[in-house]
Design a protein around this motif. Structure first.
Motif, PDB file in Angstrom:
ATOM      1  N   UNK A  36      31.812  37.193  33.304  1.00 17.73           N
ATOM      2  CA  UNK A  36      30.985  35.998  33.132  1.00 17.73           C
ATOM      3  C   UNK A  36      30.722  35.262  34.444  1.00 17.73           C
ATOM      4  N   UNK A  37      30.345  36.037  35.476  1.00 16.27           N
ATOM      5  CA  UNK A  37      29.960  35.478  36.771  1.00 16.27           C
ATOM      6  C   UNK A  37      31.062  34.594  37.369  1.00 16.27           C
ATOM      7  N   UNK A  38      32.329  35.018  37.167  1.00 17.17           N
ATOM      8  CA  UNK A  38      33.457  34.185  37.577  1.00 17.17           C
ATOM      9  C   UNK A  38      33.450  33.923  39.083  1.00 17.17           C
ATOM     10  N   UNK A  39      32.929  34.872  39.904  1.00 13.21           N
ATOM     11  CA  UNK A  39      32.963  34.678  41.355  1.00 13.21           C
ATOM     12  C   UNK A  39      32.079  33.522  41.794  1.00 13.21           C
ATOM     13  N   UNK A  40      31.172  33.096  40.923  1.00 10.55           N
ATOM     14  CA  UNK A  40      30.324  31.943  41.234  1.00 10.55           C
ATOM     15  C   UNK A  40      30.845  30.669  40.569  1.00 10.55           C
ATOM     16  N   UNK A  41      31.125  30.760  39.263  1.00  8.82           N
ATOM     17  CA  UNK A  41      31.535  29.548  38.542  1.00  8.82           C
ATOM     18  C   UNK A  41      32.940  29.094  38.909  1.00  8.82           C
ATOM     19  N   UNK A  42      33.782  30.010  39.424  1.00  8.94           N
ATOM     20  CA  UNK A  42      35.146  29.630  39.789  1.00  8.94           C
ATOM     21  C   UNK A  42      35.371  29.667  41.293  1.00  8.94           C
ATOM     22  N   UNK A  43      34.290  29.677  42.073  1.00  5.98           N
ATOM     23  CA  UNK A  43      34.433  29.859  43.517  1.00  5.98           C
ATOM     24  C   UNK A  43      35.264  28.748  44.163  1.00  5.98           C
ATOM     25  N   UNK A  44      35.018  27.514  43.755  1.00  8.40           N
ATOM     26  CA  UNK A  44      35.803  26.405  44.307  1.00  8.40           C
ATOM     27  C   UNK A  44      37.279  26.560  44.009  1.00  8.40           C
ATOM     28  N   UNK A  45      37.599  26.983  42.781  1.00  8.11           N
ATOM     29  CA  UNK A  45      38.989  27.204  42.394  1.00  8.11           C
ATOM     30  C   UNK A  45      39.597  28.340  43.212  1.00  8.11           C
ATOM     31  N   UNK A 108      29.574  42.422  44.940  1.00 10.57           N
ATOM     32  CA  UNK A 108      30.748  43.154  45.407  1.00 10.57           C
ATOM     33  C   UNK A 108      32.023  42.343  45.284  1.00 10.57           C
ATOM     34  N   UNK A 109      31.891  41.017  45.248  1.00  9.57           N
ATOM     35  CA  UNK A 109      33.064  40.160  45.052  1.00  9.57           C
ATOM     36  C   UNK A 109      33.766  40.495  43.737  1.00  9.57           C
ATOM     37  N   UNK A 110      32.985  40.771  42.696  1.00 11.44           N
ATOM     38  CA  UNK A 110      33.559  41.100  41.390  1.00 11.44           C
ATOM     39  C   UNK A 110      34.258  42.454  41.430  1.00 11.44           C
ATOM     40  N   UNK A 111      33.666  43.414  42.156  1.00 14.21           N
ATOM     41  CA  UNK A 111      34.275  44.735  42.282  1.00 14.21           C
ATOM     42  C   UNK A 111      35.605  44.652  43.034  1.00 14.21           C
ATOM     43  N   UNK A 112      35.576  43.938  44.158  1.00 16.68           N
ATOM     44  CA  UNK A 112      36.789  43.808  44.980  1.00 16.68           C
ATOM     45  C   UNK A 112      37.904  43.123  44.193  1.00 16.68           C
ATOM     46  N   UNK A 113      37.561  42.065  43.498  1.00 17.20           N
ATOM     47  CA  UNK A 113      38.538  41.354  42.671  1.00 17.20           C
ATOM     48  C   UNK A 113      39.145  42.288  41.633  1.00 17.20           C
ATOM     49  N   UNK A 114      38.297  43.034  40.951  1.00 21.18           N
ATOM     50  CA  UNK A 114      38.741  43.866  39.832  1.00 21.18           C
ATOM     51  C   UNK A 114      39.648  44.997  40.278  1.00 21.18           C
ATOM     52  N   UNK A 302      40.741  38.839  47.462  1.00 25.49           N
ATOM     53  CA  UNK A 302      39.714  39.860  47.616  1.00 25.49           C
ATOM     54  C   UNK A 302      38.318  39.256  47.590  1.00 25.49           C
ATOM     55  N   UNK A 303      38.109  38.293  46.698  1.00 21.59           N
ATOM     56  CA  UNK A 303      36.831  37.579  46.649  1.00 21.59           C
ATOM     57  C   UNK A 303      36.599  36.850  47.965  1.00 21.59           C
ATOM     58  N   UNK A 442      43.546  35.767  30.633  1.00 21.15           N
ATOM     59  CA  UNK A 442      44.898  35.216  30.598  1.00 21.15           C
ATOM     60  C   UNK A 442      45.086  34.175  31.702  1.00 21.15           C
ATOM     61  N   UNK A 443      44.599  34.495  32.902  1.00 22.16           N
ATOM     62  CA  UNK A 443      44.715  33.555  34.014  1.00 22.16           C
ATOM     63  C   UNK A 443      43.907  32.286  33.736  1.00 22.16           C
ATOM     64  N   UNK A 444      42.676  32.461  33.276  1.00 23.03           N
ATOM     65  CA  UNK A 444      41.804  31.311  33.010  1.00 23.03           C
ATOM     66  C   UNK A 444      42.438  30.381  31.983  1.00 23.03           C
ATOM     67  N   UNK A 445      42.996  30.954  30.929  1.00 19.71           N
ATOM     68  CA  UNK A 445      43.589  30.143  29.859  1.00 19.71           C
ATOM     69  C   UNK A 445      44.846  29.425  30.333  1.00 19.71           C
ATOM     70  N   UNK A 446      45.713  30.135  31.038  1.00 21.03           N
ATOM     71  CA  UNK A 446      47.019  29.564  31.394  1.00 21.03           C
ATOM     72  C   UNK A 446      47.024  28.718  32.660  1.00 21.03           C
ATOM     73  N   UNK A 447      46.178  29.073  33.648  1.00 22.26           N
ATOM     74  CA  UNK A 447      46.230  28.391  34.941  1.00 22.26           C
ATOM     75  C   UNK A 447      44.972  27.588  35.275  1.00 22.26           C
ATOM     76  N   UNK A 448      43.800  28.165  34.987  1.00 22.92           N
ATOM     77  CA  UNK A 448      42.548  27.469  35.308  1.00 22.92           C
ATOM     78  C   UNK A 448      42.314  26.308  34.351  1.00 22.92           C
ATOM     79  N   UNK A 449      42.499  26.565  33.043  1.00 18.56           N
ATOM     80  CA  UNK A 449      42.360  25.500  32.046  1.00 18.56           C
ATOM     81  C   UNK A 449      43.677  24.777  31.796  1.00 18.56           C
ATOM     82  N   UNK A 450      44.746  25.317  32.391  1.00 18.24           N
ATOM     83  CA  UNK A 450      46.073  24.695  32.387  1.00 18.24           C
ATOM     84  C   UNK A 450      46.637  24.485  30.983  1.00 18.24           C
ATOM     85  N   UNK A 451      46.484  25.538  30.173  1.00 18.87           N
ATOM     86  CA  UNK A 451      47.065  25.478  28.829  1.00 18.87           C
ATOM     87  C   UNK A 451      48.511  25.985  28.801  1.00 18.87           C
TER      88      UNK A 451
END
Length: 464
Positions: A36-45, A108-114, A302-303, A442-451
């Motif tokens: 879901x285009x995480x390399x753009x929407x989560x770039x600041x994070x 390529x940011x998404x590929x490197x991350x993955x 990697x990103x 899992x990361x987004x739920x537990x750390x990014x959204x801090x659940x």
């Protein structure tokens, strides 16, 4: 031999133009959409969790720090590739090639991350108690494709030989031109320095890269930006050239022979992929020893590495040769000297040549060190630690042979072997996107959204 070399070059060109470019772009797009285009929407994070925590201590399982893993990976991409690769792309594809270099970096940011996520999940400890990983491990353990894992390891192990030779030759010829140093002396000197570094394994390599790489990147960017700022009145023209000729042909001017749209796309994509190594599979190998408690945390580096390498360093290099007019002063056969010409016109011939030579020297040392590490890890995967130590000797000998310009026909296989390395990595990756998505969620739920809470998926396959 000319006919044989032409055949190898033709085959390599076919793979990179019609197979790898499509395969890597498709892989990048698959992961970009899947995540879901995480390399753009989560770039600041991502920035806050990488460079924003560079001095933060952690006691998680691993052999080296997250930053050291990042600089080790960056050592194999930043440096000679940015100085030589970008001018070559512009000389053959025109200014528009820089635009396509940006496009391939963004996906390529998404590929490197993955691939780093997969590398972290399936890493394991070797006989010396160090963490190791990479495509050869996740291909075998996640998919059970033992033959493909072996082929990846074999091709990367062999590919490191011409890579080392080309790197040592580039610095030997540069130092010969700048200081009149004999290539033999450079070969012996680099061999001894590299031997001292790599005998300490990834810990010593990381201790060298985390000091040299940031310093050299900052030094290069500073001197290049001074030239660009001094010619700031030409920036509008430069960006107009880049965006206009990404979609329209450009005619010959000065030493530039002209380029069609297809050439801009072909060279922009190829050099962009070659520059940041997204999809090549080397990133997971460098990051596998890092101390972390979640694959995504390390994969964020990697990103960031793709952003620094292509969006920042390559862009500065491209603008530098365009804004100074070096791209029209140097013919494509000598495109590798464009950065030297750009610096020499501004700082003077002596300083320009010496700076580029010194810059390349330090970066070639770190690059060769990590290339040998990559090759050793493949030999270790195939036949154990004894084989890895044996390959170390082969690579050290290759440093000297490359410096004096020997066995140049071996160099012709570099792009072709790289092509197979990429193929044996990204095709398996396309079958593992579900795992990458689960770990990312899992990361987004537990750390990014801090659940908080316990992991919802298996993050690592080896606990010890």
């Amino acid at each position: 031999m000319t006919g044989f070399e032409d055949l190898i070059a033709t085959i390599s060109d076919f793979f990179w133009t019609y197979v790898l470019s499509v395969l890597l772009i498709v892989t990048g797009l698959v992961y970009t959409f899947r995540l879901k285009f995480f390399q753009f929407r989560m770039f600041g994070h991502i920035i806050s969790k990488t460079i924003g925590q560079v001095f933060k201590k952690n006691k998680h399982k691993g052999t080296i720090t997250p930053f050291q893993a990042f600089t080790s990976a960056l050592a194999s991409t930043a440096g000679a590739t940015n100085i030589v690769g970008v001018p070559v792309a512009i000389s053959l594809g025109g200014p528009g090639a820089l635009f396509w270099m940006w496009m391939v970096a963004l996906i390529g940011m998404a590929t490197r991350y993955s691939e780093i996520v997969l590398g972290m999940k399936y890493r394991e400890k070797n006989e010396e108690g160090e963490w190791v990983g990479g495509p050869q491990y996740y291909i075998r353990k996640a998919l059970g494709w033992k033959t493909i894992a072996i082929l990846f390891a074999v091709f990367l192990m062999l590919e490191a030989i011409p890579s080392v030779m080309v790197q040592s030759n580039s610095i030997a010829t540069q130092l010969q031109g700048a200081f009149n140093w004999p290539v033999q002396a450079t070969g012996i000197g680099v061999l001894l320095v590299i031997g001292i570094i790599i005998i300490g394994g990834i810990k010593r390599i990381a201790n060298v890269t985390d000091k040299l790489v940031p310093f050299m990147v900052l030094a290069y960017l500073t001197l290049a930006l001074i030239v660009i700022i001094a010619n700031a009145d030409q920036l509008g023209t430069v960006f107009s050239l880049i965006f206009t000729h990404a979609f329209t042909p450009i005619s010959a001017t000065g030493g530039f022979a002209g380029a069609a749209i297809a050439q801009a796309i072909r060279w922009g994509i190829a050099r962009g992929l070659y520059s940041n190594e997204a999809g090549l599979g080397t990133g997971p190998i460098a990051h596998a020893p890092a101390q972390t408690d979640h694959p995504s945390k390390q994969a964020f580096w990697g990103v960031f590495s793709v952003f620094i390498d292509t969006i920042i360093i390559c862009t500065v290099s491209g603008i530098l040769v365009l804004i100074t007019g070096a791209w029209t002063k140097v013919e494509s056969a000598n495109a590798s000297s464009m950065i030297t010409v750009a610096f020499s016109d501004f700082y003077g011939t002596t300083f320009g040549g010496i700076f580029v030579a010194i810059f390349l020297l330090f970066f070639v040392i770190t690059t060769i060190g990590i290339l040998i590490f990559f090759g050793e890890k493949q030999a270790e995967f195939l036949s154990g630690l004894t084989a890895a130590k044996s390959m170390r000797i082969v690579y050290l000998v290759a440093i000297y042979i490359g410096a004096i310009g020997g066995l140049q026909f071996v160099w012709q296989f570099l792009d072709l072997m790289l092509a197979f390395v990429v193929i044996f990595n990204v095709i398996p990756m396309l079958f593992l996107s579900k795992e990458v998505k689960a770990i990312t969620d899992d990361y987004v739920y537990r750390f990014y959204k801090k659940n908080g809470g316990e992991p919802s998926v298996t993050l690592f396959t080896d606990k010890e």
